[in-house]
Design a protein around this motif. Structure first.
Motif, short mmCIF file in Angstrom:
data_model
loop_
_atom_site.label_atom_id
_atom_site.label_comp_id
_atom_site.label_asym_id
_atom_site.label_seq_id
_atom_site.Cartn_x
_atom_site.Cartn_y
_atom_site.Cartn_z
N GLY A 137 3.55 4.18 0.77
CA GLY A 137 4.21 4.02 2.19
C GLY A 137 5.42 2.87 1.79
O GLY A 137 5.42 2.42 0.44
N GLU A 138 7.02 3.52 1.80
CA GLU A 138 8.01 2.34 1.67
C GLU A 138 8.62 1.72 3.26
O GLU A 138 8.67 1.91 3.74
N GLY A 183 0.78 -0.96 -0.42
CA GLY A 183 0.18 0.14 -0.20
C GLY A 183 0.91 1.20 0.13
O GLY A 183 2.03 1.02 -0.48
N HIS A 190 10.59 -1.83 -12.43
CA HIS A 190 9.60 -0.47 -12.73
C HIS A 190 10.62 -0.56 -14.54
O HIS A 190 10.59 0.82 -14.98
N ASN A 224 -1.82 2.03 -13.21
CA ASN A 224 -2.78 2.13 -13.36
C ASN A 224 -3.04 3.78 -13.35
O ASN A 224 -2.76 4.55 -13.01
N SER A 235 10.72 -3.50 -6.72
CA SER A 235 9.52 -2.51 -7.98
C SER A 235 11.12 -1.95 -8.78
O SER A 235 11.21 -0.65 -8.31
N SER A 271 7.46 -4.88 -0.32
CA SER A 271 7.80 -4.94 -1.74
C SER A 271 8.60 -3.09 -1.47
O SER A 271 7.77 -2.42 -0.80
N1 SAH Z 1 6.66 1.63 -1.28
C1 SAH Z 1 7.01 -0.02 -2.46
C2 SAH Z 1 5.89 -1.02 -1.43
C3 SAH Z 1 4.33 0.47 -2.32
S1 SAH Z 1 3.60 0.76 -4.29
C4 SAH Z 1 7.03 0.09 -3.54
O1 SAH Z 1 7.74 1.00 -4.22
O2 SAH Z 1 7.50 -1.27 -4.06
C5 SAH Z 1 3.18 -0.99 -4.42
C6 SAH Z 1 3.69 -0.83 -5.96
O3 SAH Z 1 2.42 -0.55 -6.46
C7 SAH Z 1 4.96 -0.89 -6.68
O4 SAH Z 1 5.97 -1.44 -7.33
C8 SAH Z 1 4.47 0.26 -7.00
O5 SAH Z 1 5.66 0.28 -7.86
C9 SAH Z 1 3.76 0.25 -8.55
N2 SAH Z 1 2.50 1.13 -8.28
C10 SAH Z 1 2.74 2.90 -7.37
N3 SAH Z 1 1.45 3.38 -8.61
C11 SAH Z 1 1.49 2.40 -9.25
C12 SAH Z 1 0.61 2.47 -10.41
N4 SAH Z 1 -0.39 3.71 -10.44
N5 SAH Z 1 -0.37 1.25 -11.17
C13 SAH Z 1 -0.10 0.49 -10.60
N6 SAH Z 1 1.49 0.00 -10.13
C14 SAH Z 1 1.07 0.88 -9.27
#
Ligand code: SAH
Length: 343
Positions: free
Chosen positions: A160-161, A158, A217, A291, A215, A192
């Motif tokens: 936060g990191e 959710g 990306h 999203n 993450s 994550s």
């Molecule tokens: N900070 C942590 C956990 C929270 S985000 C992290 O970066 O992993 C959880 C996941 O959702 C991450 O992989 C993030 O990059 C992804 N995420 C964030 N915004 C998104 C979006 N709009 N659509 C799809 N995935 C998204």
């Protein structure tokens, strides 16, 4: 008033001793909370009235206020909760083939500043306590009890990191994993991170059997620097070394999350670079449709592009999956519901 969910079994035992109560009482209360799912101390019928009253004065159980609850066509349920100090957080229940998975928020806001993410629209206000994370699970569990269902999986994905709130997040994992309590198996828990390398290694040293997702990306530093400021501190080479050490220590496979953004990181060249990066790591890739977030300009790659990207990875013998979307009709992306509510 203290949140009782903030106490692990050892701490609760100590708290009971300092209230001049016997040790076994702490175990009874722990059992009422996490095995019998009591919401109120007066349900705890094997405690005498005096002790119930004493606990009532010292502790709260379910302190989360539901500001909003959205249920999607696929059963995904998104909660907007208010914390005791008035901050708002989001929690999501996803109904999977393998069980009920809860996506937990670990901080109010986030400082990582990823350019595509709705969570970072609000800078970090504070860390959540372990108890505030436990409360998210418990609240969803109370709702699921009506269907005789259980929370079986937990993802700390959710807002936060999690590794920017390392102590509380690891305590949270230990609390929900406690065999005498909720007993959610470590292998059903996933954290994550955007890639805080020192904490990835510390997490590996802890010896928990919980899963780790990164993450990523992006397939190279140039693109990752644009998307994720953390990459300037921990570039992809450094990240790769930390992951290698993590895997050597734990023998666990990690997951790379890869959001496919139209014309940013979705080309076949990107797929090949990604395959090269993943090669030699005990890892698989989870491709994620994006999203859309109103405030950012990005668009998701098309279904065809995602499939082509996947096929290229498969051709290069990289294990990958395409993540199914959940709750796209209810502001599924982290931070979206909160951002809308505040507008
Ligand atoms: N900070 C942590 C956990 C929270 S985000 C992290 O970066 O992993 C959880 C996941 O959702 C991450 O992989 C993030 O990059 C992804 N995420 C964030 N915004 C998104 C979006 N709009 N659509 C799809 N995935 C998204």
């Amino acid at each position: 008033m203290k949140a009782i969910y903030d106490y692990n079994l050892t701490e609760l035992t100590e708290a009971f001793l300092s209230l001049n109560e016997k040790k076994f009482r702490a175990m009874q209360v722990f059992d009422w909370l996490y095995v019998k799912f009591a919401k109120d101390f007066n349900e705890m019928t094997n405690l005498n009235k005096d002790l119930q009253a004493k606990l009532q004065e010292s502790f709260v159980i379910d302190f989360l206020k539901v500001k909003k609850k959205q249920v999607s066509k696929d059963g995904t349920t998104k909660y907007l909760f208010e914390l005791m100090d008035g901050h708002l957080i989001e929690t999501v229940l996803m109904r999977m083939e393998y069980g009920n998975s809860v996506c937990v928020t670990s901080q109010v806001g986030c400082n990582m500043g990823c350019s595509f993410c709705a969570s970072g629209l609000l800078k970090k206000q504070r860390n959540l306590t372990s108890g505030e994370m436990v409360a998210q699970i418990m609240h969803v569990q109370f709702d699921l009890l009506e269907e005789r269902e259980r929370v079986s999986h937990v993802v700390v994905m959710g807002t936060g990191e999690p590794f920017d709130n390392y102590e509380e997040v690891t305590k949270f994992i230990q609390t929900i994993n406690e065999p005498k309590g909720l007993a959610i198996g470590a292998r059903h828990i996933t954290v994550s991170t955007c890639g805080l390398c020192d904490k990835i290694e510390a997490y590996g040293d802890l010896g928990l059997q919980a899963n780790l997702a990164i993450s990523l990306h992006a397939p190279n530093d140039e693109i990752r620097n644009q998307l994720m400021p953390i990459n300037k501190k921990y570039p992809m080479d450094t990240l790769r070394q930390s992951i290698k050490r993590y895997s050597e220590k734990t023998n666990r496979r990690i997951t790379f999350e890869y959001i496919l953004l139209k014309d940013v990181n979705d080309s076949l060249v990107c797929a090949r670079q990604l395959a090269h990066y993943v090669k030699g790591l005990n890892a698989y890739v989870n491709l994620i449709p994006y999203n859309s977030v109103d405030e950012h300009g990005y668009q998701s790659a098309s279904k065809e592009t995602i499939e082509a990207f996947y096929n290229e990875l498969a051709r290069l013998k990289v294990r990958a999956t395409i993540r199914r979307e959940h709750g796209a009709d209810i502001d599924g992306a982290c931070g979206q519901l909160r951002a809308k509510f505040q507008r």
